[in-house]
Design a protein around this motif. Structure first.
Motif, short mmCIF file in Angstrom:
data_model
loop_
_atom_site.label_atom_id
_atom_site.label_comp_id
_atom_site.label_asym_id
_atom_site.label_seq_id
_atom_site.Cartn_x
_atom_site.Cartn_y
_atom_site.Cartn_z
N LYS A 196 42.35 32.33 35.81
CA LYS A 196 42.16 31.06 36.88
C LYS A 196 43.72 30.34 37.23
O LYS A 196 43.39 29.86 38.50
CB LYS A 196 41.48 30.73 35.60
N GLN A 197 44.30 30.49 36.05
CA GLN A 197 46.03 29.37 36.94
C GLN A 197 46.21 30.50 37.91
O GLN A 197 47.42 28.96 38.38
CB GLN A 197 46.99 29.66 35.59
N CYS A 198 46.13 31.46 38.61
CA CYS A 198 46.80 32.10 39.18
C CYS A 198 46.32 31.94 40.84
O CYS A 198 46.69 31.93 41.87
CB CYS A 198 46.89 33.91 39.25
N GLY A 199 44.96 30.90 41.05
CA GLY A 199 44.24 30.47 41.51
C GLY A 199 45.66 30.31 42.98
O GLY A 199 44.86 29.68 43.55
N PRO A 207 38.99 34.96 44.62
CA PRO A 207 37.77 36.12 44.88
C PRO A 207 37.18 37.08 44.12
O PRO A 207 36.61 37.42 44.07
CB PRO A 207 38.27 37.67 46.39
N VAL A 208 38.69 37.26 43.13
CA VAL A 208 38.48 38.74 41.86
C VAL A 208 37.60 37.44 40.81
O VAL A 208 36.97 37.92 40.28
CB VAL A 208 39.90 38.22 41.49
N LEU A 209 38.30 36.32 40.95
CA LEU A 209 36.92 35.34 40.13
C LEU A 209 35.64 35.52 40.62
O LEU A 209 34.92 35.60 39.42
CB LEU A 209 37.53 34.14 40.18
N GLU A 210 35.44 35.42 41.77
CA GLU A 210 33.81 35.57 42.21
C GLU A 210 33.21 37.14 42.21
O GLU A 210 32.27 36.80 42.07
CB GLU A 210 33.86 35.08 43.34
N LEU A 211 33.91 37.83 41.16
CA LEU A 211 33.39 38.52 41.02
C LEU A 211 32.79 39.33 39.80
O LEU A 211 32.24 40.47 39.28
CB LEU A 211 34.28 40.28 41.85
N LEU A 212 33.16 38.31 38.38
CA LEU A 212 33.56 38.35 37.68
C LEU A 212 31.79 38.05 36.95
O LEU A 212 31.07 36.64 37.76
CB LEU A 212 34.12 37.60 37.15
N PRO A 213 31.48 38.69 35.67
CA PRO A 213 30.39 37.71 35.37
C PRO A 213 30.35 36.83 34.91
O PRO A 213 32.26 36.14 34.16
CB PRO A 213 30.36 38.84 34.09
N SER A 214 29.40 36.12 34.39
CA SER A 214 29.36 34.72 34.54
C SER A 214 29.98 34.63 32.80
O SER A 214 30.76 33.17 32.22
CB SER A 214 28.13 34.28 34.39
N ARG A 215 30.11 35.30 31.71
CA ARG A 215 30.70 35.78 31.09
C ARG A 215 30.72 37.04 30.12
O ARG A 215 29.96 38.26 30.53
CB ARG A 215 29.94 34.46 29.70
N ALA A 216 31.50 36.76 29.08
CA ALA A 216 31.65 38.92 28.64
C ALA A 216 30.84 38.71 27.02
O ALA A 216 31.12 37.50 26.49
CB ALA A 216 32.71 39.37 28.45
N GLU A 217 30.04 39.31 26.83
CA GLU A 217 29.72 39.12 25.93
C GLU A 217 29.55 40.73 24.62
O GLU A 217 28.72 41.21 25.58
CB GLU A 217 27.35 38.67 25.81
N ILE A 274 50.24 39.03 34.23
CA ILE A 274 48.80 38.79 35.44
C ILE A 274 47.87 40.34 36.41
O ILE A 274 47.78 39.99 36.21
CB ILE A 274 49.83 37.95 36.80
N ARG A 275 49.31 41.30 36.61
CA ARG A 275 48.83 42.28 36.64
C ARG A 275 47.81 42.67 34.88
O ARG A 275 46.97 44.00 35.45
CB ARG A 275 49.89 43.51 36.49
N ARG A 276 48.48 43.08 34.20
CA ARG A 276 47.31 43.44 32.99
C ARG A 276 45.98 42.51 33.31
O ARG A 276 44.96 43.17 31.94
CB ARG A 276 47.99 43.17 31.86
N ALA A 277 45.99 41.16 33.02
CA ALA A 277 44.71 40.33 33.39
C ALA A 277 43.72 40.75 34.57
O ALA A 277 42.63 40.98 34.13
CB ALA A 277 44.99 39.19 33.75
N PHE A 278 44.01 41.13 35.45
CA PHE A 278 43.94 41.89 37.22
C PHE A 278 43.11 43.35 36.64
O PHE A 278 41.35 43.09 36.50
CB PHE A 278 44.34 42.13 37.34
N PHE A 279 43.56 44.17 35.49
CA PHE A 279 42.96 44.80 34.87
C PHE A 279 42.20 44.48 33.74
O PHE A 279 40.73 45.76 33.72
CB PHE A 279 44.43 46.50 34.44
N ALA A 280 42.54 43.80 33.11
CA ALA A 280 41.54 43.80 31.98
C ALA A 280 40.30 42.91 32.18
O ALA A 280 39.43 43.73 31.66
CB ALA A 280 42.03 42.81 31.29
#
Length: 420
Positions: A196-199, A207-217, A274-280
């Motif tokens: 989010k801070q990278c936005g 676009p990556v943020l838009e692909l994410l599930p609303s939350r992880a459980e 940033i790279r690790r956050a992307f892969f996570a």
């Protein structure tokens, strides 16, 4: 001087400094009196009247700090005189989490250090850096550290300087102090916050943020087993996962997922945070797919969190394998909000055989895969990190027999562990 830099000063004399030399850290510290200690290794071979400098990146914004540090070396190599050596360095409080600050150590062999000093002063006036100079007393081996303030060489509360002395290696490699939710992410929220801070600075982040599930459980396991196949490139993962898909009539998924492919090249060029956050986040997208597919059929996954963590840990921790966090360390624990597979198989292969297969494939490799081929030590650290990750741990399978023999061995494991 930034607020972040100011906050370091009360603990300054307690800090240890680490300089990367020949791929391993060399340590020194500072003290008010000299007691005959030898010259620390980073200062050896400095020519008279050579100067040494250090600069530490102190921004309070972790994303901008990571970007600035990542780009700083290229700037230094471009602007500093050719007689100036640049090495990665860090400063930390021993055994204190999140106390690590990264920077660079400069050894200036030119006759005059005026060009280096001008560049460092300019950096201080514009950017979040803390600069020190190191002065040698005449032709002796005594060095003193002087902290710069207000963009010049006046020191603050350290006018006499501190003597520089060797320091013993700390109990833990310094990079492990900041590894959690920095090099390796242990929750969806932590990785999401970085993206989010990278936005504002990386267009591909939105676009990556838009692909994410609303939350992880942390959800219960799906009705059917989820089997992850791990291993270095050319160990036979693709052949095995496709054979398992056909044999078990399973769904086949890959991590990072296909939907992130358009962004991957960009994030591969970004700093580790940033790279690790992307892969996570890619793992969390894959986990959602695993949960959906696993309600209908068995699921085979080509790489998952083990790969993300093992490569990150091996990259962050320099030096020999013994520098890795000890077995049982919290850095090897599974994220509490990430779906756990039923079984993880780690394919292993003799290094020479793996190189032969890579040559035959003639495919492009990632930077980290290229390093695996060139750097045996890095490969050993990746493999050891794989083995130490728990919850679930990997079960190792030798990938050197024929593809069919490997398939039959893995099917036996699946039938035994997953009752398929």
């Amino acid at each position: 001087m930034t607020r972040r830099a100011m906050s370091l000063l009360p603990q300054w004399s307690s800090r240890v400094f680490s300089v990367e030399l020949d791929g391993a850290p060399s340590y020194f510290s500072i003290q008010g009196k000299h007691r005959g200690e030898e010259e620390p290794r980073p200062f050896r071979e400095a020519q008279i009247p050579g100067r040494c400098f250090s600069l530490l990146v102190c921004s309070s914004d972790r994303v901008r700090r990571a970007k600035f540090y990542w780009e700083l070396k290229e700037k230094l190599m471009r602007d500093l005189p050719p007689q100036c050596d640049v090495s990665p360095m860090s400063s930390f409080l021993p055994n204190v989490k999140d106390s690590l600050i990264k920077g660079y150590f400069l050894k200036d062999h030119s006759e005059s250090s005026s060009q280096s000093e001008r560049i460092l002063r300019d950096l201080m006036q514009r950017d979040p850096v803390l600069v020190c100079s190191y002065l040698r007393s005449g032709d002796s081996q005594l060095w003193t550290q002087h902290l710069w303030s207000n963009g010049d060489r006046e020191t603050m509360e350290m006018s006499q300087g501190y003597y520089v002395v060797p320091s013993e290696a700390p109990e833990y490699h310094p990079s492990t102090l900041n590894i959690i939710n920095s090099d390796v992410f242990y929750s969806f929220d932590e990785a999401y916050e970085v993206m989010k801070q990278c936005g504002d600075i990386i267009p591909e982040a939105k676009p990556v943020l838009e692909l994410l599930p609303s939350r992880a459980e942390s959800r219960s396991k799906p009705d059917f087993p989820v089997i992850v196949i791990e291993g270095l490139d050319a160990t036979g993962k693709t052949t095995l996962t496709e054979s398992l898909r056909d044999t078990l009539r399973a769904a086949l998924l890959r991590s990072p997922p296909q939907c992130l492919s358009p962004s991957r090249a960009r994030f591969d060029r970004e700093p580790p945070l940033i790279r690790r956050a992307f892969f996570a986040l890619g793992n969390y997208i894959t986990a959602e797919q695993m949960g959906q597919e696993g309600m209908k059929t068995p699921v085979i996954v080509d790489r998952f969190w083990h790969s993300t963590a093992a490569y990150a840990i091996a990259t962050a921790v320099s030096g020999p394998v013994c520098n890795l966090p000890a077995e049982g360390s919290e850095v090897y624990r599974w994220p509490s909000d990430l779906l756990q597979p039923s079984l993880v198989v780690l394919l292993t292969l003799d290094p020479e055989e793996r190189k032969r297969r890579l040559r035959n494939r003639n495919q492009g490799e990632t930077k980290e895969e290229q390093e695996l081929d060139q750097n045996q030590l890095f490969r050993l650290k990746v493999e050891e990190a794989y083995r130490r990750i728990s919850g679930p741990a990997c079960i190792t399978v030798d990938a050197s027999p024929s593809a069919d023999q490997v398939l039959q061995q893995v099917l036996l494991l699946i039938r035994g562990k997953c009752h398929l």
